[in-house]
Design a protein around this motif. Sequence first.
Motif, short mmCIF file in Angstrom:
data_model
loop_
_atom_site.label_atom_id
_atom_site.label_comp_id
_atom_site.label_asym_id
_atom_site.label_seq_id
_atom_site.Cartn_x
_atom_site.Cartn_y
_atom_site.Cartn_z
N ALA A 132 0.81 -1.22 0.00
CA ALA A 132 0.00 0.00 0.00
C ALA A 132 0.85 1.27 0.00
O ALA A 132 0.30 2.37 0.05
N GLN A 133 2.16 1.14 -0.06
CA GLN A 133 3.02 2.32 0.00
C GLN A 133 2.86 3.17 -1.25
O GLN A 133 2.52 2.69 -2.32
N GLY A 134 3.09 4.47 -1.06
CA GLY A 134 3.00 5.41 -2.16
C GLY A 134 1.59 5.88 -2.46
O GLY A 134 1.36 6.60 -3.43
N LYS A 135 0.62 5.49 -1.62
CA LYS A 135 -0.77 5.87 -1.84
C LYS A 135 -1.30 6.82 -0.78
O LYS A 135 -2.49 7.09 -0.71
N GLY A 136 -0.41 7.30 0.12
CA GLY A 136 -0.79 8.29 1.12
C GLY A 136 -1.25 7.74 2.45
O GLY A 136 -1.55 8.51 3.36
N HIS A 137 -1.32 6.42 2.60
CA HIS A 137 -1.83 5.85 3.86
C HIS A 137 -0.96 6.17 5.06
O HIS A 137 -1.46 6.48 6.14
N GLY A 138 0.37 6.09 4.89
CA GLY A 138 1.28 6.40 5.99
C GLY A 138 1.14 7.84 6.45
O GLY A 138 1.07 8.12 7.64
N GLY A 139 1.07 8.74 5.49
CA GLY A 139 0.90 10.16 5.82
C GLY A 139 -0.42 10.43 6.54
O GLY A 139 -0.48 11.22 7.48
N ILE A 140 -1.47 9.76 6.09
CA ILE A 140 -2.78 9.92 6.74
C ILE A 140 -2.72 9.45 8.18
O ILE A 140 -3.22 10.12 9.09
N ALA A 141 -2.07 8.30 8.42
CA ALA A 141 -1.98 7.77 9.78
C ALA A 141 -1.20 8.70 10.69
O ALA A 141 -1.58 8.94 11.84
N ILE A 142 -0.10 9.26 10.18
CA ILE A 142 0.71 10.17 11.00
C ILE A 142 -0.02 11.49 11.22
O ILE A 142 -0.07 12.00 12.35
N ARG A 143 -0.59 12.05 10.18
CA ARG A 143 -1.32 13.33 10.34
C ARG A 143 -2.49 13.18 11.31
O ARG A 143 -2.80 14.10 12.08
N SER A 144 -3.13 12.02 11.33
CA SER A 144 -4.22 11.80 12.27
C SER A 144 -3.70 11.84 13.70
O SER A 144 -4.32 12.46 14.58
N GLY A 145 -2.56 11.21 13.94
CA GLY A 145 -1.96 11.27 15.27
C GLY A 145 -1.57 12.69 15.65
O GLY A 145 -1.82 13.14 16.77
N LEU A 146 -0.98 13.41 14.70
CA LEU A 146 -0.60 14.80 14.97
C LEU A 146 -1.82 15.65 15.30
O LEU A 146 -1.77 16.49 16.21
N ALA A 147 -2.91 15.43 14.58
CA ALA A 147 -4.13 16.20 14.84
C ALA A 147 -4.68 15.90 16.23
O ALA A 147 -5.22 16.79 16.90
N ARG A 148 -4.55 14.67 16.69
CA ARG A 148 -5.07 14.28 17.99
C ARG A 148 -4.27 14.87 19.14
O ARG A 148 -4.79 14.99 20.25
N ILE A 149 -3.00 15.22 18.91
CA ILE A 149 -2.18 15.76 20.00
C ILE A 149 -1.89 17.25 19.84
O ILE A 149 -1.15 17.82 20.64
N THR A 150 -2.49 17.88 18.85
CA THR A 150 -2.24 19.29 18.57
C THR A 150 -2.41 20.17 19.80
O THR A 150 -1.63 21.07 20.05
N GLY A 151 -3.43 19.92 20.59
CA GLY A 151 -3.72 20.77 21.75
C GLY A 151 -2.68 20.67 22.85
O GLY A 151 -2.69 21.50 23.77
N SER A 152 -1.77 19.71 22.78
CA SER A 152 -0.79 19.56 23.86
C SER A 152 0.26 20.66 23.83
O SER A 152 0.88 20.95 24.85
#
Length: 195
Positions: A132-152
Amino acid sequence: MSDGVRVAGNADRARIATLFARAFADDPAMAFLFPDVAQRAKRTPRLFGTLFDGDALGGMRLITQGGEAATLWRGPGQSQTGLLELLPQAWPLLRTFGLGLGRALAVSQAIDAHLPKTPHWYLHIAGCDPAAQGKGHGGIAIRSGLARITGSGLPVYLETANPKNLGFYQALGFDLTDTWEVPRGGPRFWSLLRP
């Protein structure tokens, strides 16, 4: 969240361990830990299962809805792996590393020595299934984590032993802060921090 990423539970353990084993099959750190390719294929799912268990408390485990990518995060104050934290995992780690336990301890100690001294979130492991590499899944997973901790308001740290990952992480806002090597012939690592 509506980004197609959800919190991973214990039922996802085997799936994520297998995903990470495939994603890290050619990683320089895994090649150092398990020089024999057949042993690496056999032992890395065990290793990633143990790490999945260890990151359950004080962290966050995420997986894309289709299981293409996953991330393990450690919260502030949870980055280092001290001896007390390792005791409950002693048997699984010995079973995983066997005679290679010395190499594993060298990598762990080197990683701990290069962690930021100030409070931070730690992106412990991020992986995408090679199919599944090269289709944006890794970036989506990381950005989701970053969004969840943004308020810290805290920075996010990670290290990688694969120089091919540097551009990917830099595109996600991480800055290269250091490069170092694991003693006794271990791999080179790059440290990255996202303010």
